[in-house]
Design a protein around this motif. Structure first.
Motif, short mmCIF file in Angstrom:
data_model
loop_
_atom_site.label_atom_id
_atom_site.label_comp_id
_atom_site.label_asym_id
_atom_site.label_seq_id
_atom_site.Cartn_x
_atom_site.Cartn_y
_atom_site.Cartn_z
N ALA A 1 -8.58 -2.96 10.78
CA ALA A 1 -7.82 -3.80 9.85
C ALA A 1 -8.03 -3.29 8.43
CB ALA A 1 -8.26 -5.26 9.96
N ILE A 2 -7.16 -3.71 7.52
CA ILE A 2 -7.30 -3.36 6.11
C ILE A 2 -8.59 -3.98 5.58
CG2 ILE A 2 -6.31 -3.68 3.81
CD1 ILE A 2 -4.80 -1.68 5.35
N SER A 3 -9.37 -3.20 4.85
CA SER A 3 -10.62 -3.71 4.30
C SER A 3 -10.35 -4.56 3.06
CB SER A 3 -11.54 -2.54 3.92
OG SER A 3 -11.02 -1.85 2.78
N THR A 4 -11.35 -5.31 2.64
CA THR A 4 -11.28 -5.99 1.36
C THR A 4 -11.36 -4.93 0.26
OG1 THR A 4 -13.68 -6.27 1.40
CG2 THR A 4 -12.33 -8.09 2.22
N ARG A 5 -11.00 -5.31 -0.95
CA ARG A 5 -11.01 -4.33 -2.04
C ARG A 5 -12.42 -3.85 -2.32
NH1 ARG A 5 -7.55 -5.02 -7.27
NH2 ARG A 5 -9.08 -6.63 -7.75
N LEU A 6 -12.53 -2.55 -2.50
CA LEU A 6 -13.81 -1.90 -2.74
C LEU A 6 -13.78 -1.24 -4.11
CD1 LEU A 6 -16.50 -1.21 -1.21
CD2 LEU A 6 -15.45 0.98 -0.66
N LYS A 7 -14.72 -1.60 -4.98
CA LYS A 7 -14.74 -1.05 -6.33
C LYS A 7 -15.32 0.37 -6.31
CE LYS A 7 -15.92 -3.76 -9.74
NZ LYS A 7 -16.77 -4.55 -10.69
N LEU A 8 -14.54 1.30 -6.89
CA LEU A 8 -14.98 2.70 -6.96
C LEU A 8 -15.41 3.09 -8.36
CD1 LEU A 8 -12.29 4.52 -4.77
CD2 LEU A 8 -14.46 3.51 -4.06
N SER A 9 -14.96 2.36 -9.37
CA SER A 9 -15.31 2.67 -10.76
C SER A 9 -15.21 1.39 -11.58
CB SER A 9 -14.37 3.74 -11.33
OG SER A 9 -14.56 3.90 -12.73
N ILE B 1 -1.59 15.72 9.99
CA ILE B 1 -0.56 15.03 9.21
C ILE B 1 0.11 14.00 10.11
CG2 ILE B 1 1.62 15.28 7.95
CD1 ILE B 1 0.82 18.15 7.31
N ASN B 2 0.21 12.78 9.64
CA ASN B 2 0.89 11.74 10.41
C ASN B 2 2.31 11.58 9.86
OD1 ASN B 2 1.85 9.42 11.71
ND2 ASN B 2 -0.19 8.51 11.79
N ASN B 3 3.26 12.24 10.51
CA ASN B 3 4.65 12.18 10.05
C ASN B 3 5.24 10.78 10.18
OD1 ASN B 3 4.92 14.95 9.37
ND2 ASN B 3 5.10 15.47 11.53
N ASN B 4 4.59 9.93 10.95
CA ASN B 4 5.07 8.56 11.11
C ASN B 4 4.92 7.76 9.82
OD1 ASN B 4 6.29 6.85 13.05
ND2 ASN B 4 4.41 5.66 13.19
N LEU B 5 4.01 8.19 8.93
CA LEU B 5 3.78 7.49 7.66
C LEU B 5 4.52 8.14 6.50
CD1 LEU B 5 -0.09 6.96 7.97
CD2 LEU B 5 1.73 5.49 8.82
N GLU B 6 5.07 9.33 6.73
CA GLU B 6 5.71 10.07 5.64
C GLU B 6 6.91 9.32 5.06
OE1 GLU B 6 4.97 13.23 4.19
OE2 GLU B 6 3.07 12.71 5.11
N GLY B 7 7.70 8.66 5.92
CA GLY B 7 8.89 7.98 5.44
C GLY B 7 8.55 6.89 4.43
N ALA B 8 7.52 6.09 4.74
CA ALA B 8 7.12 5.01 3.84
C ALA B 8 6.58 5.57 2.52
CB ALA B 8 6.08 4.13 4.51
N ILE B 9 5.81 6.66 2.60
CA ILE B 9 5.25 7.25 1.38
C ILE B 9 6.34 7.85 0.51
CG2 ILE B 9 3.72 9.06 0.50
CD1 ILE B 9 1.97 8.62 2.95
N LYS C 1 3.54 -1.31 10.17
CA LYS C 1 4.51 -2.28 9.67
C LYS C 1 4.10 -2.83 8.30
CE LYS C 1 6.07 -3.71 14.27
NZ LYS C 1 6.13 -4.83 15.26
N GLN C 2 2.80 -2.91 8.04
CA GLN C 2 2.31 -3.45 6.78
C GLN C 2 2.36 -2.43 5.64
OE1 GLN C 2 -1.71 -4.57 7.73
NE2 GLN C 2 -1.12 -6.44 8.84
N LEU C 3 2.46 -1.15 5.98
CA LEU C 3 2.33 -0.10 4.97
C LEU C 3 3.30 -0.23 3.79
CD1 LEU C 3 0.93 2.46 4.05
CD2 LEU C 3 2.49 3.79 5.48
N PRO C 4 4.60 -0.47 3.99
CA PRO C 4 5.50 -0.58 2.82
C PRO C 4 5.05 -1.66 1.83
CG PRO C 4 6.78 -0.35 4.83
CD PRO C 4 5.37 -0.55 5.26
N PRO D 1 -6.96 1.32 8.85
CA PRO D 1 -7.20 1.86 10.19
C PRO D 1 -6.60 3.26 10.33
CG PRO D 1 -6.16 -0.33 10.28
CD PRO D 1 -6.07 0.15 8.87
N GLY D 2 -7.27 4.09 11.08
CA GLY D 2 -6.68 5.39 11.40
C GLY D 2 -5.47 5.18 12.29
N VAL D 3 -4.38 5.85 11.96
CA VAL D 3 -3.13 5.66 12.70
C VAL D 3 -2.75 6.96 13.40
CG1 VAL D 3 -0.69 5.03 12.56
CG2 VAL D 3 -2.37 3.88 11.10
#
Length: 429
Positions: A199-207, A50-58, A25-28, A218-220
């Motif tokens: 849960a969604i993690s805090t922001r993680l700096k990659l660069s 492949i999680n087709n449940n997330l394809e619509g939002a993407i 529900k949070q994805l959009p 979370p894995g869905v």
């Protein structure tokens, strides 16, 4: 060896905890502040994970940013290039990372990449293994280059999504170590059990230059894996890679399917033969194999009875680790059979999602072999898309609980329409 028949599989269970529903529900809203979607899949199950449940939002997210796409082969190289980003334009990239590449044969990686490019030209496919710095460095440079193509943005945000236990947190820790100078502590906890990240993690700096941040998610799992044989096989595949709780399955059912798949990967000398005495022949019966394995590993109960349950658990864990590496070492051409000839017209495959019949064209090498494998893989992808569409159309992919919920929502909607019409009629009177 006579071909092993496809084993009988149990019905797929439903495993969709509340934290998965919340993230869906949070994805959009998350996508609205995301520049790059990093979708992780398991190289052994590039289609099943492949999680087709997330394809619509993407797809909606990409459409809102002007990236419209349907499943067609690109008309020309120019048409594919037109979807790339320009300087200062809105970033909207989707990168599919096939993790654990060392668990699939190397000869199939390039044909698969080309097959995906032909079927999904809007997706960038990248193979990686978290224990190979070269793969992580290549992915880190890809993200940095995307950020540099939009120099007017102050930062770039990456959202990592995927099914449970495909290695999302591990990959982000590796990307952070590669992209940030100096020693960096482990930022995200990891686990071999599915559902650890809730849960969604805090922001993680990659660069740091340019600024690139990421969110772990979370894995869905799919709310329902489907009815019939396709749903049953999908569930067993995910259980074997620990993407779904193993306790939901009978361990002997997992072994029977694993034995079948290892026979398909290498019909002449399957990987499990390395566990048995020299000269052993491939097995077509899971019970016989487990008895031999228990005897070989000295897993015996009182009275000398073979502990096949313990042997089954050991065998699945072996395949998830060093056994996967052994099965990935199969050569592109089948080895000689005991009679000195290549085994014709056998079933073999790549990973657990691709399977085809070996014919004369498969005995070639080099570019001709790769082209043939690519063609076989494209056929498997088309079949997977067709099956998913058929399941959606026929309702096979919807559980009885989802059907009741959908029926209730339709009734509520009809009641709301009737109430609105009555109110309008009274107001007009």
């Amino acid at each position: 060896m006579s071909a092993m028949s496809f084993p009988a599989l149990p019905s797929a269970p439903s495993w969709f905890p509340g934290h998965m529903n919340r993230f869906t529900k949070q994805l959009p809203a998350l996508l609205s502040r995301t520049d790059v979607v990093l979708e992780l899949r398991d190289s052994r199950l590039p289609l099943t994970s492949i999680n087709n449940n997330l394809e619509g939002a993407i797809n909606k997210w990409r459409a809102e940013r002007g990236h419209h796409f349907t499943h067609v082969t690109p008309l020309s190289p120019t048409a594919s290039r037109n979807t790339s980003l320009g300087y200062g334009g809105p970033i909207c990239e989707r990168i599919v990372v096939l993790n654990k590449r060392d668990f699939v044969p190397e000869w199939g990686i390039e044909p698969f990449r080309r097959a995906m490019k032909a079927k999904f030209p809007d997706q960038t496919v990248h193979f990686a293994s978290c224990n190979k710095p070269r793969d992580i460095r290549s992915l880190s440079e890809m993200l940095v280059n995307i950020a540099k193509r939009n120099p007017h943005a102050t930062e770039m945000n990456v959202l990592v999504i995927g099914m449970p236990n495909v290695g999302k947190s591990t990959l982000l820790n590796s990307l952070r170590n590669m992209g940030i100078p100096g020693r960096t502590p482990k930022a995200l906890q990891t686990s071999a059990q599915p559902g650890h990240t809730r849960a969604i993690s805090t922001r993680l700096k990659l660069s740091e230059d340019p600024l690139v941040y990421s969110y772990d998610s979370p894995g869905v799992m799919l709310p329902f894996l489907g009815r019939g044989d396709r749903g049953a096989e999908r569930g067993v595949k995910l259980a074997l890679i620990a993407g779904i709780k193993e306790s939901l399955y009978d361990i002997e059912a997992l072994v029977a399917y694993l034995l079948y798949r290892l026979n398909v990967l290498n019909p002449i000398s399957p990987a499990y033969l390395t566990l048995l005495p020299p000269g052993s022949r491939p097995f077509t019966d899971a019970e016989d194999f487990l008895e031999q394995l228990a005897l070989r590993l000295n897993m015996l109960l009182r009275g000398g009875e073979k502990n096949t349950v313990r042997a089954a658990k050991w065998f699945v864990e072996w395949w998830r680790n060093e056994g996967g590496l052994v099965s990935a070492s199969v050569p592109e051409n089948l080895p000689m059979g005991s009679d000195g000839t290549h085994a014709p017209f056998l079933r073999r495959g790549w990973g657990f999602d691709f399977e085809w019949t070996v014919d004369a064209s498969m005995n070639s090498t080099g570019g001709s072999f790769e082209s043939t494998v690519q063609m076989k893989m494209e056929e498997c992808i088309d079949e997977s898309i067709r099956a998913a569409s058929e399941d959606e159309r026929s309702g096979v992919g919807i559980s009885t609980t989802q059907e009741r919920k959908r029926s209730w929502q339709e009734k509520q909607s009809m009641r709301a329409v009737k109430s609105k019409a009555k109110f309008a009629a009274r107001k007009a009177a």
